[in-house]
Write an enzyme that holds these catalytic residues in place. Structure first.
Site, PDB file in Angstrom:
ATOM      1  N   GLY A  55       0.839  -1.149  -0.143  1.00 14.15           N
ATOM      2  CA  GLY A  55      -0.326   0.026  -0.488  1.00 14.15           C
ATOM      3  C   GLY A  55       1.366   1.338  -0.417  1.00 14.15           C
ATOM      4  O   GLY A  55       1.604   1.324  -0.511  1.00 14.15           O
ATOM      5  N   ASN A  56       0.332   2.401   0.286  1.00 17.38           N
ATOM      6  CA  ASN A  56       1.071   3.787   0.507  1.00 17.38           C
ATOM      7  C   ASN A  56       0.334   4.380   1.041  1.00 17.38           C
ATOM      8  O   ASN A  56      -0.789   4.133   2.238  1.00 17.38           O
ATOM      9  CB  ASN A  56       1.114   4.918  -0.241  1.00 17.38           C
ATOM     10  CG  ASN A  56      -0.748   4.247  -1.537  1.00 17.38           C
ATOM     11  OD1 ASN A  56      -0.457   5.431  -1.103  1.00 17.38           O
ATOM     12  ND2 ASN A  56      -0.680   3.924  -2.677  1.00 17.38           N
ATOM     13  N   ARG A  57       0.698   5.955   1.389  1.00 11.92           N
ATOM     14  CA  ARG A  57       0.380   6.660   2.654  1.00 11.92           C
ATOM     15  C   ARG A  57      -0.555   7.574   2.780  1.00 11.92           C
ATOM     16  O   ARG A  57      -1.325   8.267   2.995  1.00 11.92           O
ATOM     17  CB  ARG A  57       1.805   7.506   3.311  1.00 11.92           C
ATOM     18  CG  ARG A  57       2.660   6.262   3.858  1.00 11.92           C
ATOM     19  CD  ARG A  57       4.251   6.975   4.551  1.00 11.92           C
ATOM     20  NE  ARG A  57       3.383   8.038   5.490  1.00 11.92           N
ATOM     21  CZ  ARG A  57       4.615   9.292   5.140  1.00 11.92           C
ATOM     22  NH1 ARG A  57       5.606   9.418   5.140  1.00 11.92           N
ATOM     23  NH2 ARG A  57       4.468  10.074   6.458  1.00 11.92           N
ATOM     24  N   ALA A  72      -4.078   7.601  -4.717  1.00 15.62           N
ATOM     25  CA  ALA A  72      -2.308   6.976  -5.292  1.00 15.62           C
ATOM     26  C   ALA A  72      -2.563   5.833  -5.323  1.00 15.62           C
ATOM     27  O   ALA A  72      -2.895   4.583  -4.433  1.00 15.62           O
ATOM     28  CB  ALA A  72      -1.315   6.923  -3.788  1.00 15.62           C
TER      29      ALA A  72
END
Ligand code: CTP
Length: 400
Positions: free
Chosen positions: A206-208, A274
């Site tokens: 995943g990402n932030r 994102a």
């Protein structure tokens, strides 16, 4: 804060237990920059006293028809928006029948604009054919009915009849104050948040991304009258509860599926999500054990959702991409992305800059158009950045 700054909002409070939530609505309106006046009915004052509203607004609370002979005309003329919260069954009945026997009902009848009405009552009162008929009549007169919501009611009953929450009412007042705009009735699709690409039963790539920027855009487009579809990955920030079409997804694949369907009649697409670039080739349905000795995860490219959506969307759909670029060469790289992705605008942000990180309230962006012209905006709240992006996109909308 747009669109509340310096605007005049008249709040009518009739007698229901939900009146305590109206104090919070008034506080939020004041916080957003509005000038607020309150009309409190006699039964409203039994639930929340006038001193509370006086303290919150800094204005005297209006209670009686007889405090000034022309108040009922002046207050309606003064207001840029009128909201009655809570609107009791009795108040709705009076208004639906043109009755004017106190300051609130008389002001509503005399006002040059229609009101937002937030019903709150017991569910049997709400479901009663008399109330149903009154609400129908009020809609026909041009009033806007906000709610009620389903949930816990007085006397431990449950059903439709709860007044909607102050943040939702605030959003509706904002939409009313916004007035006419080129976005009204146009379908706007917004993606927000990260995507999670499963590695195994418990892990993901995943990402932030917090989802704040995309959701601020969805809220701002809704406020301007757009018909918004929000497609959100697993964002930490909750979705604005007043949006009626929110599609929750996890993976890039799921986001792509929703997106291609949603953009078919879209006037604009904001790709603020994102989206993952890579995903594990063969996610395991089980939890991968340490003893498996795994040393690497094989990945493959995710589809480019903007490209997919561009094929599915009408030719004149305005496409706005977002670019996350760190450090030197960011502008050049964003310009390249804009042309590669065939977008109309690209919004560049560098999360390594102070105040522009993924999980903060503010952002500092540069908006670049398809001719390569770029405009660097100062550090602003994400809600203000959203309005700036909508302002720049508005001129690109088809028609008129
Ligand atoms: N995007 C997309 N599909 C993907 C990845 C990104 O549609 N699989 C969109 C994003 O929503 C954003 C834009 O493309 O609007 C740019 O995203 P970004 O991650 O900055 O660029 P990438 O295309 O991933 O390029 P790079 O990895 O080179 O930075």
């Amino acid at each position: 804060m747009r669109p509340f700054d310096g605007r005049r909002v008249l709040v009518g409070v009739s007698g229901g237990i939900a009146a305590y939530k109206t104090a919070e609505l008034v506080r939020r309106l004041i916080g957003a920059g509005a000038d607020v006046k309150v009309i409190l009915t006699d039964s409203g004052a039994r639930f929340v006293g006038p001193v509370t509203f006086e303290g919150l607004t800094g204005n005297p609370v209006h209670r009686s028809l007889w405090e000034g002979a022309l108040q009922h005309i002046e207050l309606g003329r003064w207001a840029d928006a009128i909201i009655v919260a809570p609107a009791t069954a009795n108040l709705l009945a009076k208004l639906a029948n043109g009755m004017a026997d106190d300051l609130l009902s008389t002001t509503l009848l005399a006002a040059p604009r229609r009101a937002l009405l937030a019903p709150a009552m017991n569910h049997r009162m709400y479901e009663h054919p008399a109330t149903r008929r009154n609400l129908e009549a009020l809609r026909e007169f041009g009033h806007q009915i906000v709610g009620p919501a389903y949930g816990e009611l007085a006397e431990r009953e449950e059903g439709w009849g709860r007044m909607v929450e102050p943040d939702v009412l605030l959003a509706h007042v904002g939409r009313d104050l916004e007035g006419s705009s080129r976005w009204r009735g146009k379908r706007v699709v917004v993606t927000a948040g990260p995507t999670w690409e499963p590695v195994d039963a418990v892990r993901f790539l995943g990402n932030r991304s917090s989802g704040r920027m995309g959701q601020a855009l969805a809220a701002a487009a809704w406020r301007r009258g757009a018909d918004v579809v929000l497609i959100r990955g697993p964002a930490r920030e909750p979705a604005p509860p007043w949006l009626s079409d929110v599609r929750q997804v996890k993976t890039a694949q799921e986001m792509g599926d929703e997106l291609t369907e949603a953009v078919r009649e879209a006037a604009a697409l904001f790709m603020a999500a994102a989206v993952a670039d890579f995903r594990p080739v063969a996610p395991s349905a089980e939890k991968i054990r340490r003893s498996s000795g795994m040393e690497s995860i094989a990945v493959e490219s995710c589809p480019d959702l903007l490209a997919l959506a561009s094929h599915a969307a009408p030719a004149d759909c305005v496409r706005v991409a977002f670019a996350v670029e760190l450090g030197r060469g960011a502008l050049e790289s964003a310009k390249r992305k804009l042309s590669e992705k065939g977008a109309d605008l690209i919004v560049l942000n560098d999360p390594s800059e102070p105040g522009a990180a993924f999980d903060v309230e503010t952002n500092r962006v540069t908006i670049i158009d398809s001719k390569g012209a770029s405009e660097e905006l100062p550090l602003m709240l994400k809600s203000e950045v959203a309005d700036a992006i909508l302002d720049r996109s508005e001129g690109l909308l088809a028609g008129e």
